[in-house]
Design an enzyme around this catalytic site. Structure first.
Site, short mmCIF file in Angstrom:
data_model
loop_
_atom_site.label_atom_id
_atom_site.label_comp_id
_atom_site.label_asym_id
_atom_site.label_seq_id
_atom_site.Cartn_x
_atom_site.Cartn_y
_atom_site.Cartn_z
N HIS A 72 -19.37 15.98 -16.31
CA HIS A 72 -19.39 15.72 -17.75
C HIS A 72 -20.52 14.76 -18.08
O HIS A 72 -20.69 13.73 -17.42
CB HIS A 72 -18.06 15.10 -18.20
CG HIS A 72 -16.93 16.06 -18.23
ND1 HIS A 72 -15.60 15.68 -18.27
CD2 HIS A 72 -16.90 17.43 -18.24
CE1 HIS A 72 -14.82 16.74 -18.29
NE2 HIS A 72 -15.59 17.81 -18.28
N ARG A 117 -16.31 25.10 -12.25
CA ARG A 117 -16.16 26.17 -13.23
C ARG A 117 -16.33 27.50 -12.49
O ARG A 117 -16.94 27.55 -11.42
CB ARG A 117 -17.23 26.06 -14.33
CG ARG A 117 -17.22 24.73 -15.07
CD ARG A 117 -18.40 24.66 -16.04
NE ARG A 117 -18.41 23.41 -16.80
CZ ARG A 117 -19.04 22.31 -16.44
NH1 ARG A 117 -19.73 22.29 -15.31
NH2 ARG A 117 -18.99 21.21 -17.19
N TYR A 168 -8.35 13.74 -20.53
CA TYR A 168 -7.32 13.86 -19.49
C TYR A 168 -6.35 12.69 -19.48
O TYR A 168 -5.26 12.79 -18.94
CB TYR A 168 -7.98 14.00 -18.11
CG TYR A 168 -8.71 15.31 -17.97
CD1 TYR A 168 -8.02 16.51 -17.81
CD2 TYR A 168 -10.10 15.36 -18.05
CE1 TYR A 168 -8.69 17.71 -17.72
CE2 TYR A 168 -10.78 16.57 -17.97
CZ TYR A 168 -10.06 17.74 -17.79
OH TYR A 168 -10.73 18.92 -17.71
N HIS A 193 -9.71 28.27 -15.76
CA HIS A 193 -10.18 26.94 -16.15
C HIS A 193 -9.04 25.92 -16.07
O HIS A 193 -9.30 24.72 -15.92
CB HIS A 193 -10.75 26.98 -17.57
CG HIS A 193 -11.78 25.92 -17.83
ND1 HIS A 193 -12.99 25.88 -17.17
CD2 HIS A 193 -11.78 24.84 -18.65
CE1 HIS A 193 -13.70 24.84 -17.59
NE2 HIS A 193 -12.98 24.19 -18.47
N ARG A 253 -9.30 23.95 -12.97
CA ARG A 253 -10.25 22.83 -13.07
C ARG A 253 -9.58 21.66 -13.80
O ARG A 253 -9.73 20.50 -13.40
CB ARG A 253 -11.51 23.30 -13.80
CG ARG A 253 -12.53 22.21 -14.10
CD ARG A 253 -13.79 22.87 -14.67
NE ARG A 253 -14.57 22.00 -15.52
CZ ARG A 253 -15.55 21.20 -15.09
NH1 ARG A 253 -15.84 21.16 -13.81
NH2 ARG A 253 -16.24 20.47 -15.95
N LYS A 257 -23.71 22.79 -16.14
CA LYS A 257 -24.19 23.08 -17.49
C LYS A 257 -25.49 22.32 -17.77
O LYS A 257 -25.64 21.16 -17.40
CB LYS A 257 -23.14 22.65 -18.52
CG LYS A 257 -21.99 23.63 -18.66
CD LYS A 257 -21.11 23.24 -19.84
CE LYS A 257 -20.04 24.28 -20.11
NZ LYS A 257 -19.20 23.92 -21.28
#
Length: 299
Positions: free
Chosen positions: A271, A154, A280, A245, A248, A177
């Site tokens: 994730h 990110r 995806y 983004h 990514r 995150k």
């Protein structure tokens, strides 16, 4: 502590959610609490929240829809309210079955929109060779974009790197995150871009200082990278969906297309849930059909 600040503190310090996520919850629920102060004629304490009916929530949702909120925003608001009630159940032993079973509008599935391999390469090349930028700034921009596409980072993660990450390692430790740490392998092209930038950067890149610097030597502002990509869209004739983004997204999609395991991609992206990564598979459905046709015994 008042109800809303206590809940947001729980999200930040106990659930360790990202700052932007906590801010989104706070924005949604601040409007909700303001509505309740008028609607109920009292402060929305935990006990008052426990007495609410489904019709009270629907009245707030209807008001927000009149304000112009989309289905996606209404769904997010409903999700924020239900998260608040789950916390009330744990922290204050307050249950509200009516609200627990409320459903917001279904969100339309939005597939990621990655850039193509050619577009990603062109963006990095154009950033590096931009005649309007100083050589070191071109090298800096190419290194940042290389990390987004070649490492799946990110923007915030790339710009959080420090001089301690030099020379560019084969494996990069990233704090993502919610403070989740992951190890990202760096391909030679990304390492070369980082080291090339470091070699020409006019500022001392100390171990404790930011790796990527602005023109005056301070930490690079993410808006500058967003502005760079906007400029590149115009130069290269790319659609508005070509954002930082999207690089990514391209990292994950192109790995999947090349046969990478979905679990491995989940780990590389950081994730928490495989369901987040599974989006995806919708982007690369044609590749999955080919794999199925080649591997299934009855194909």
């Amino acid at each position: 502590m008042d109800t809303l600040p206590a809940f947001l503190s729980h999200l930040e310090h106990e659930r360790r959610l990202a700052g932007n996520t906590v801010e989104a919850y706070g924005s949604d629920l601040a409007d909700f609490f303001n509505f309740l102060r008028v609607h109920l004629g009292e402060e929305p304490t935990p006990k008052a929240l426990g007495r609410l009916k489904a019709r009270d929530i629907r009245a707030h949702l209807a008001q927000r829809r009149r304000d112009g909120l989309s289905d996606a925003s209404i769904a997010r608001l409903m999700s924020s309210i239900k998260a608040l009630y789950r916390w009330l159940g744990r922290a204050h032993d307050i249950e509200n079955a009516e609200i627990a079973y409320l459903q917001g509008p279904k969100r339309k599935a939005r597939l990621p929109r990655p850039v193509s391999i050619e577009a990603a390469r062109d963006m990095i090349f154009e950033a590096e060779t931009d005649p309007d930028s100083a050589t070191w700034i071109g090298a800096r921009d190419a290194a940042v974009l290389s990390l987004l596409y070649g490492g799946g980072l990110r923007i915030s993660e790339a710009l959080a790197l420090t001089g301690a990450d030099l020379p560019a390692p084969e494996r990069l430790r990233i704090s993502g995150k919610g403070g989740k740490v992951r190890i990202v392998p760096l391909i030679p092209a990304v390492r070369e871009a980082m080291d090339a930038y470091a070699a020409v950067c006019p500022y001392a890149l100390t171990k404790a200082g930011p790796l990527f610097r602005g023109a005056k030597g301070g930490a690079l502002n993410p808006r500058l990278i967003q502005g760079l990509v906007q400029k590149l869209r115009g130069v290269l004739g790319l659609p508005d969906t070509a954002t930082p983004h999207a690089l990514r997204h391209a990292f994950a999609t192109h790995l999947l297309a090349a046969g990478a395991d979905l679990r491995a991609i989940q780990t590389l992206l950081g994730h928490a849930s495989l369901s987040t990564t599974q989006v995806y598979t919708g982007v690369d459905a044609s590749r999955l059909r080919e794999v199925h046709a080649a591997a299934h015994p009855r194909a």
